[in-house]
Write a protein that holds these residues in place. Structure first.
Motif, PDB file in Angstrom:
ATOM      1  N   VAL A 110       0.821  -1.227   0.000  1.00  0.00           N
ATOM      2  CA  VAL A 110       0.000   0.000   0.000  1.00  0.00           C
ATOM      3  C   VAL A 110       0.847   1.266   0.000  1.00  0.00           C
ATOM      4  O   VAL A 110       0.313   2.365   0.197  1.00  0.00           O
ATOM      5  CB  VAL A 110      -1.007   0.004   1.181  1.00  0.00           C
ATOM      6  CG1 VAL A 110      -1.984  -1.151   1.040  1.00  0.00           C
ATOM      7  CG2 VAL A 110      -0.303  -0.020   2.521  1.00  0.00           C
ATOM      8  N   ARG A 111       2.143   1.113  -0.239  1.00  0.00           N
ATOM      9  CA  ARG A 111       3.029   2.276  -0.272  1.00  0.00           C
ATOM     10  C   ARG A 111       2.508   3.299  -1.282  1.00  0.00           C
ATOM     11  O   ARG A 111       2.087   2.968  -2.381  1.00  0.00           O
ATOM     12  CB  ARG A 111       4.450   1.841  -0.672  1.00  0.00           C
ATOM     13  CG  ARG A 111       5.456   2.975  -0.563  1.00  0.00           C
ATOM     14  CD  ARG A 111       6.866   2.543  -0.912  1.00  0.00           C
ATOM     15  NE  ARG A 111       7.290   1.442  -0.053  1.00  0.00           N
ATOM     16  CZ  ARG A 111       7.943   0.371  -0.507  1.00  0.00           C
ATOM     17  NH1 ARG A 111       8.245   0.248  -1.771  1.00  0.00           N
ATOM     18  NH2 ARG A 111       8.306  -0.581   0.325  1.00  0.00           N
ATOM     19  N   GLY A 112       2.474   4.537  -0.868  1.00  0.00           N
ATOM     20  CA  GLY A 112       2.017   5.614  -1.742  1.00  0.00           C
ATOM     21  C   GLY A 112       0.517   5.870  -1.669  1.00  0.00           C
ATOM     22  O   GLY A 112       0.030   6.816  -2.269  1.00  0.00           O
ATOM     23  N   MET A 113      -0.219   5.038  -0.946  1.00  0.00           N
ATOM     24  CA  MET A 113      -1.657   5.255  -0.780  1.00  0.00           C
ATOM     25  C   MET A 113      -1.899   5.983   0.544  1.00  0.00           C
ATOM     26  O   MET A 113      -1.281   5.652   1.550  1.00  0.00           O
ATOM     27  CB  MET A 113      -2.407   3.914  -0.717  1.00  0.00           C
ATOM     28  CG  MET A 113      -2.427   3.143  -1.989  1.00  0.00           C
ATOM     29  SD  MET A 113      -3.450   1.653  -1.719  1.00  0.00           S
ATOM     30  CE  MET A 113      -2.956   0.694  -3.127  1.00  0.00           C
ATOM     31  N   ASN A 114      -2.813   6.934   0.509  1.00  0.00           N
ATOM     32  CA  ASN A 114      -3.175   7.589   1.771  1.00  0.00           C
ATOM     33  C   ASN A 114      -4.186   6.713   2.514  1.00  0.00           C
ATOM     34  O   ASN A 114      -4.650   5.694   1.993  1.00  0.00           O
ATOM     35  CB  ASN A 114      -3.682   9.017   1.538  1.00  0.00           C
ATOM     36  CG  ASN A 114      -4.971   9.052   0.742  1.00  0.00           C
ATOM     37  OD1 ASN A 114      -5.822   8.183   0.854  1.00  0.00           O
ATOM     38  ND2 ASN A 114      -5.125  10.098  -0.076  1.00  0.00           N
TER      39      ASN A 114
END
Length: 130
Positions: free
Chosen positions: A104-108
């Motif tokens: 989920v890197r880069g997801m808020n």
């Protein structure tokens, strides 16, 4: 999903404890349900009792699971993690957390919640069948 599972299996297999996916699942089950029986695991997992018996025997031989006869029914064995089993299960959880963070890197936070909702909907649809 295939990529996620592939990396998850690789981390378990190549880690210092060399766990299979099913061994990890069995350890996780008894980590969350200490004192449960093999029959309870079979009911929850939907796996074949003979397959689970072999897995449990192997984990006991490796010193990761401990069994005690059920006081009410001596035919049943209550299983729980040994200290070594707890340490391995915690390490596996740590590896899973790293993989989850990478996925989920880069997801808020909002995007992550939307994704979780959609995945739960997909799971629910598949659980229902036709």
């Amino acid at each position: 999903m295939h990529q996620y599972r592939s990396q998850q299996f690789q981390a378990l297999r190549d880690g210092q404890h060399e766990l299979t996916h099913m061994e990890s699942k069995v350890l996780a089950f008894f980590g969350h349900h200490p004192g449960a029986t093999q029959s309870e695991l079979a009911r929850r997992s939907g796996r074949d009792k003979a397959q689970l018996a072999r897995l449990i025997t192997a984990l006991r031989e490796r010193g990761l699971l401990h069994g005690e006869a059920d006081a009410a029914d001596r035919r049943n064995t209550r299983l729980s993690l040994t200290e070594a089993g707890k340490a391995i299960q915690q390490a596996a959880q740590g590896e899973a957390a790293k993989l989850n963070a990478q996925a989920v890197r880069g997801m808020n936070e909002e995007q992550q919640q939307v994704l979780l909702g959609l995945l739960l909907q997909v799971k629910g649809n598949l659980d229902k069948g036709d």
